[in-house]
Motif scaffolding. Structure first.
Motif, PDB file in Angstrom:
ATOM      1  N   PRO A 140       0.829  -1.208   0.000  1.00 29.83           N
ATOM      2  CA  PRO A 140       0.000   0.000   0.000  1.00 29.83           C
ATOM      3  C   PRO A 140       0.863   1.258   0.000  1.00 29.83           C
ATOM      4  O   PRO A 140       1.921   1.304   0.640  1.00 29.83           O
ATOM      5  N   PHE A 141       0.407   2.263  -0.711  1.00 27.69           N
ATOM      6  CA  PHE A 141       1.195   3.478  -0.877  1.00 27.69           C
ATOM      7  C   PHE A 141       1.530   4.112   0.470  1.00 27.69           C
ATOM      8  O   PHE A 141       2.639   4.612   0.675  1.00 27.69           O
ATOM      9  N   ASN A 142       0.566   4.080   1.407  1.00 26.20           N
ATOM     10  CA  ASN A 142       0.803   4.742   2.691  1.00 26.20           C
ATOM     11  C   ASN A 142       1.745   3.953   3.598  1.00 26.20           C
ATOM     12  O   ASN A 142       2.083   4.402   4.688  1.00 26.20           O
ATOM     13  N   GLU A 143       2.178   2.755   3.172  1.00 28.22           N
ATOM     14  CA  GLU A 143       3.152   1.997   3.942  1.00 28.22           C
ATOM     15  C   GLU A 143       4.583   2.260   3.487  1.00 28.22           C
ATOM     16  O   GLU A 143       5.540   1.728   4.070  1.00 28.22           O
ATOM     17  N   ARG A 144       4.728   3.049   2.433  1.00 26.27           N
ATOM     18  CA  ARG A 144       6.080   3.427   2.031  1.00 26.27           C
ATOM     19  C   ARG A 144       6.711   4.300   3.111  1.00 26.27           C
ATOM     20  O   ARG A 144       6.030   5.087   3.776  1.00 26.27           O
ATOM     21  N   GLN A 145       8.024   4.186   3.240  1.00 25.23           N
ATOM     22  CA  GLN A 145       8.687   5.039   4.224  1.00 25.23           C
ATOM     23  C   GLN A 145       8.491   6.510   3.878  1.00 25.23           C
ATOM     24  O   GLN A 145       8.219   7.331   4.735  1.00 25.23           O
ATOM     25  N   VAL A 146       8.642   6.837   2.612  1.00 21.30           N
ATOM     26  CA  VAL A 146       8.380   8.192   2.126  1.00 21.30           C
ATOM     27  C   VAL A 146       7.229   8.097   1.136  1.00 21.30           C
ATOM     28  O   VAL A 146       7.336   7.409   0.118  1.00 21.30           O
ATOM     29  N   GLU A 147       6.126   8.760   1.430  1.00 28.37           N
ATOM     30  CA  GLU A 147       4.954   8.689   0.554  1.00 28.37           C
ATOM     31  C   GLU A 147       5.189   9.572  -0.667  1.00 28.37           C
ATOM     32  O   GLU A 147       4.790  10.738  -0.728  1.00 28.37           O
ATOM     33  N   HIS A 148       5.827   9.011  -1.635  1.00 26.87           N
ATOM     34  CA  HIS A 148       6.218   9.723  -2.853  1.00 26.87           C
ATOM     35  C   HIS A 148       6.018   8.772  -4.023  1.00 26.87           C
ATOM     36  O   HIS A 148       6.145   7.552  -3.877  1.00 26.87           O
ATOM     37  N   ARG A 149       5.705   9.322  -5.188  1.00 22.53           N
ATOM     38  CA  ARG A 149       5.429   8.490  -6.356  1.00 22.53           C
ATOM     39  C   ARG A 149       6.670   7.709  -6.801  1.00 22.53           C
ATOM     40  O   ARG A 149       6.551   6.630  -7.387  1.00 22.53           O
ATOM     41  N   GLU A 150       7.847   8.235  -6.544  1.00 23.10           N
ATOM     42  CA  GLU A 150       9.076   7.536  -6.925  1.00 23.10           C
ATOM     43  C   GLU A 150       9.572   6.691  -5.759  1.00 23.10           C
ATOM     44  O   GLU A 150       9.041   6.741  -4.643  1.00 23.10           O
ATOM     45  N   THR A 151      10.609   5.899  -6.022  1.00 20.14           N
ATOM     46  CA  THR A 151      11.194   5.060  -4.978  1.00 20.14           C
ATOM     47  C   THR A 151      12.182   5.911  -4.190  1.00 20.14           C
ATOM     48  O   THR A 151      13.322   6.114  -4.615  1.00 20.14           O
ATOM     49  N   ILE A 152      11.723   6.403  -3.053  1.00 16.92           N
ATOM     50  CA  ILE A 152      12.493   7.344  -2.236  1.00 16.92           C
ATOM     51  C   ILE A 152      12.649   6.789  -0.828  1.00 16.92           C
ATOM     52  O   ILE A 152      11.705   6.262  -0.236  1.00 16.92           O
ATOM     53  N   PHE A 153      13.848   6.941  -0.289  1.00 13.68           N
ATOM     54  CA  PHE A 153      14.113   6.554   1.098  1.00 13.68           C
ATOM     55  C   PHE A 153      14.713   7.743   1.843  1.00 13.68           C
ATOM     56  O   PHE A 153      15.553   8.470   1.298  1.00 13.68           O
ATOM     57  N   LYS A 154      14.275   7.908   3.082  1.00 12.21           N
ATOM     58  CA  LYS A 154      14.815   8.949   3.948  1.00 12.21           C
ATOM     59  C   LYS A 154      15.834   8.315   4.878  1.00 12.21           C
ATOM     60  O   LYS A 154      15.519   7.396   5.635  1.00 12.21           O
ATOM     61  N   ILE A 155      17.058   8.814   4.796  1.00 13.44           N
ATOM     62  CA  ILE A 155      18.168   8.224   5.557  1.00 13.44           C
ATOM     63  C   ILE A 155      18.669   9.232   6.589  1.00 13.44           C
ATOM     64  O   ILE A 155      18.961  10.381   6.243  1.00 13.44           O
ATOM     65  N   THR A 156      18.758   8.799   7.827  1.00 12.88           N
ATOM     66  CA  THR A 156      19.360   9.608   8.890  1.00 12.88           C
ATOM     67  C   THR A 156      20.642   8.924   9.332  1.00 12.88           C
ATOM     68  O   THR A 156      20.637   7.760   9.755  1.00 12.88           O
ATOM     69  N   LEU A 157      21.764   9.637   9.224  1.00  9.70           N
ATOM     70  CA  LEU A 157      23.067   9.074   9.539  1.00  9.70           C
ATOM     71  C   LEU A 157      23.638   9.797  10.757  1.00  9.70           C
ATOM     72  O   LEU A 157      23.804  11.028  10.727  1.00  9.70           O
ATOM     73  N   PRO A 158      23.919   9.085  11.833  1.00  9.81           N
ATOM     74  CA  PRO A 158      24.477   9.723  13.038  1.00  9.81           C
ATOM     75  C   PRO A 158      25.818  10.398  12.744  1.00  9.81           C
ATOM     76  O   PRO A 158      26.492  10.106  11.750  1.00  9.81           O
ATOM     77  N   ALA A 159      26.201  11.282  13.651  1.00  8.16           N
ATOM     78  CA  ALA A 159      27.450  12.031  13.487  1.00  8.16           C
ATOM     79  C   ALA A 159      28.660  11.105  13.551  1.00  8.16           C
ATOM     80  O   ALA A 159      28.691  10.134  14.318  1.00  8.16           O
ATOM     81  N   ASN A 160      29.645  11.420  12.715  1.00 11.83           N
ATOM     82  CA  ASN A 160      30.940  10.721  12.728  1.00 11.83           C
ATOM     83  C   ASN A 160      30.797   9.198  12.642  1.00 11.83           C
ATOM     84  O   ASN A 160      31.447   8.446  13.375  1.00 11.83           O
ATOM     85  N   THR A 161      29.930   8.770  11.761  1.00 10.21           N
ATOM     86  CA  THR A 161      29.730   7.326  11.617  1.00 10.21           C
ATOM     87  C   THR A 161      29.730   6.924  10.151  1.00 10.21           C
ATOM     88  O   THR A 161      29.446   7.722   9.270  1.00 10.21           O
TER      89      THR A 161
END
Length: 781
Positions: free
Chosen positions: A121-142
């Motif tokens: 389902p569209f609303n189960e995507r991590q980012v609700e966007h028409r394209e294949t998009i992922f939101k990445i959070t990277l901790p400091a100095n890692t």
């Protein structure tokens, strides 16, 4: 298992930075740090991948293409954040129609999974966007390891790895939305118009062309992820087959359109039998889409090859018909050429025969866009031919006219604005590109787009008014307006059009023109525009002259007498007799040279008669034309004290915009035109502003500073000197400039301007400054 996983994580940490992509460096591409592998086990878990001996190979490009496949693919890469604080990024990967797209982020805390793909389902995507998009959070100095899992049902798989900061991602997203809006707006406009023509004329060419355009829009919408987002947000059976359904439909309707437009059955019976064979093959492919997952997988490459074969047979048909010396509309050939080039690039890219880049990935869009424009022009010529054929039978023509009338009344009254909006956007983009683009090839293409857009928009407007005229439903409205402001604006616009053709243009206006009259302002403008349009259109060299005189008459009336003269091609006596007939140009051979469908003067004559005025023509073939128009308008008399106060709370403010830049003019028109309490006119430079102020009274001037002929500084000094009179000398002036230096601000205040603001213009601030400068007058009133 936990011990093995921990061991893998520790191993990753030991060599992490060595092959990791540095998020703070933009010189390297992420794909240079990524590897991929294929597997026949789509259900493989991330833990199994970490513990397996799968052989990974480097990606070879920034949009690596696998081609048609049902295998699963795993891509791995590392991201290094050297900053002292955590960072958030967006990763764009895979095509929007990829079935499964899962991203695994591996850290000391374990494995985190993010899902995308169009089988959830569209609303189960991590980012609700028409394209294949992922939101990445990277901790400091890692440095962290990422695994990307992609799988499809046989469609082409691409592995782009484009990473953006949050700001860059939304800027990129905005640009994409603008491009898609223009593309789909053009397709929607063309599809609706020609389905509308089919319902009116019952010509199947229009039906199949309209359906073809809509099927192209559906196919591109499926490829762009829009069908999944807005139509089938739950995914599922139909969504997974939407691309193939739309692709086969577009293939079928294109062939049917070409069959009817080229009259294949009558002209080339042997080729027609091949067309029928392809229809049967398309039907078989359509059945295969729904039989099983395996047959669906097979249809992807087969349908692409069939598309190429279809294009080959269309081209073969064109060559055979031309060989038989049968005339084919040139716009049709050009449109098919663009379609072939666009779809050829699209199909060859799907078959991995062409590399991935912006042009190959969007070749179908470019090809379809230009194709729609040129085929629409060819359909305009088809309309002409059909109209001439229908005129042979007056009874049938009347019946068709009644059908058109009913449909247009129902449809155009509700859709006219929506139809104009996309084409106006296309025209705006084309105009901007023509002003800024120096490439001759690009300018020629954008000139074609602009002219085609103008043709479509003009036809829609004329058809709408013509329908109202035929049904006697076009009525005049009554409103107060300043004819001087209106006529100066009209004249400025047509002066530019004349100069583009290398023509001279002159406008003479009676100084005794009333400042306020009552009548239908929109139709008043339309009459003058239609006449000037004809004058400039049919003038190749020389010039156009507009002259206005006003005569006071009893009962508070003023007779506006216009004379529009040109040095154009002129008319014979026979042409003058039919000048005001509908679709007049279609009766003459000059239609191809000058364009249009011949409704402009018909509409102008009808409007003049509604005003209780008169219109007549003097013309000689090869010696130009004069059009005489007389319109009686009611003059609105004002109390004497109002002439001193200039404005009151009921009257709109009159604003003079002095600006030489066309784009800036467009912006100011939008800002001021959105308020019903403001009337405005535009001057190209300071000298033109002074001439306008001599003829009419304004409440405030918005003055640009850097302009040709006479700049804003010099114009302001002349105004403040009092040489133009006390009223003009005291008019509020607001500087509107791109120069934000403090010295500039002080200079404009020193020479007598009332206020100062910089570009880009903020609407609220602009309105606040205008109201403040005009506040004393409003309070007195």
């Amino acid at each position: 298992m936990k011990f093995i996983l921990l061991f893998c994580l520790l191993s990753i940490g030991l060599y992490a930075q060595e092959n990791a992509y540095n998020l703070e460096e933009s010189s390297n591409k992420l794909y240079n740090f990524a590897e991929f592998t294929a597997t026949d086990k789509p259900e493989l878990l991330i833990e199994e991948v970490l513990n397996s001996n799968l052989e990974f190979t480097p990606l070879t490009s920034d949009n690596h293409s696998i081609g048609f496949t049902s295998q699963s693919f795993w891509t791995r890469f590392k991201l290094f954040n050297p900053d002292s604080e955590s960072k958030t990024y967006y990763l764009q990967t895979a095509r929007p129609i990829t079935d499964i797209a899962d991203l695994y982020q591996i850290s000391k805390n374990g494995i985190e999974k993010f899902s995308s793909g169009d089988q959830i389902p569209f609303n189960e995507r991590q980012v609700e966007h028409r394209e294949t998009i992922f939101k990445i959070t990277l901790p400091a100095n890692t440095t962290q390891q990422f695994y990307l899992h992609l799988a499809s049902d046989g469609e082409t798989i691409n592995i782009p790895l484009d990473i953006y900061s949050e700001f860059d991602f939304w800027v990129m997203n905005y640009k994409q939305q603008l491009f898609l809006g223009l593309f789909y707006g053009l397709l929607f406009l063309a599809g609706v118009i020609y389905l509308f023509f089919y319902t009116s004329l019952k010509e199947k060419t229009f039906l199949y062309y309209g359906l073809y355009v809509f099927s192209i829009a559906l196919m591109q919408g499926a490829l762009d992820g829009l069908i999944f987002q807005y139509v089938f947000p739950k995914g599922g059976f139909i969504n997974s087959r939407a691309v193939m359904i739309a692709a086969l439909a577009s293939n079928f309707f294109l062939l049917k359109y070409c069959e009817y437009f080229l009259k294949v059955k009558q002209r080339t019976p042997k080729i027609y039998s091949v067309f029928k064979g392809i229809y049967i093959f398309i039907a078989a492919l359509f059945v295969m889409v729904f039989l099983s997952e395996k047959t669906l997988e097979l249809t992807y490459p087969i349908a692409n090859l069939n598309g190429l074969i279809s294009l080959v047979f269309i081209l073969a048909t064109l060559f055979i018909i031309r060989y038989k010396k049968i005339k084919i509309d040139p716009y049709f050939s050009i449109g098919i050429f663009f379609l072939v080039i666009g779809l050829l690039g699209f199909v060859m890219n799907n078959l991995s025969l062409l590399p991935n880049n912006f042009y190959t990935l969007n070749s179908a869009k470019f090809g379809s866009g230009f194709e729609v424009i040129f085929l629409s022009l060819s359909m305009t010529n088809l309309i002409k031919r059909l109209r001439m054929e229908k005129e042979k039978s007056q009874v049938l023509a009347l019946k068709k006219s009644e059908e058109i009338s009913k449909l247009k009344t129902y449809f155009m009254s509700n859709m006219s604005h929506e139809l104009r909006t996309p084409i106006n956007a296309i025209m705006g983009i084309a105009e901007n590109q023509l002003e800024t683009n120096k490439s001759n090839t690009s300018r020629k293409n954008f000139e074609i787009i602009k002219n085609a857009s103008l043709s479509l928009l003009s036809n829609v407007n004329d058809i709408l008014d013509f329908e109202k005229i035929e049904k006697k439903e076009l009525k005049l409205r009554s409103e107060e307006f300043n004819p001087s402001v209106v006529l100066n604006q009209i004249s400025s616009n047509w002066k530019l059009e004349a100069e583009k053709k290398g023509l001279t243009y002159a406008f003479e206006m009676d100084y005794n023109i009333p400042t306020r009259v009552k009548g239908d302002k929109e139709r008043f403008v339309q009459i003058i525009n239609n006449i000037l349009n004809n004058a400039i259109k049919f003038t190749i060299k020389g010039g156009v002259h507009l002259k206005l005189s006003c005569t006071q008459q009893p009962n508070d009336l003023s007779r506006f007498s216009f004379v529009v003269s040109d040095t154009g091609v002129g008319m014979s006596d026979d042409m003058k007799e039919n000048m005001f007939d509908s679709f007049n140009q279609m009766k003459h051979d000059n239609k191809r040279q000058f364009g249009g469908i011949g409704l402009g003067m018909t509409i102008a004559k009808y409007l003049v008669e509604l005003f209780n005025g008169t219109i007549s023509i003097e013309s000689s073939e090869g010696k130009g034309t004069k059009v005489f128009v007389e319109l009686p308008l009611e003059v609105i008399s004002k109390p004497k004290e109002e002439s001193f106060l200039n404005v009151n709370q009921k009257d709109p403010l009159k604003v003079l915009v002095v600006e030489d830049n066309v784009m800036n003019q467009m912006i100011m028109r939008k800002l001021l035109g959105s308020s019903e309490h403001i009337n405005f006119a535009v001057a190209q430079n300071g000298q033109e502003a002074l001439e306008i102020l001599k003829k009419d009274v304004y409440d405030v001037v918005l003055m640009d500073l850097q302009m040709p002929v006479m700049d804003g500084y010099e114009a302001t000094k002349i105004i403040r000197s009092g040489t133009l009179g006390q009223v003009i000398g005291e008019i509020p002036i607001i500087a509107v400039t791109a120069d934000a230096m403090q010295e500039t601000r002080q200079r404009v205040l020193d020479i007598g301007m009332n206020d100062y603001m910089t570009k880009p213009v903020n609407k609220d601030l602009l309105m606040e400054k205008i109201n403040y400068c005009c506040k004393p007058k409003l309070q007195i009133a």
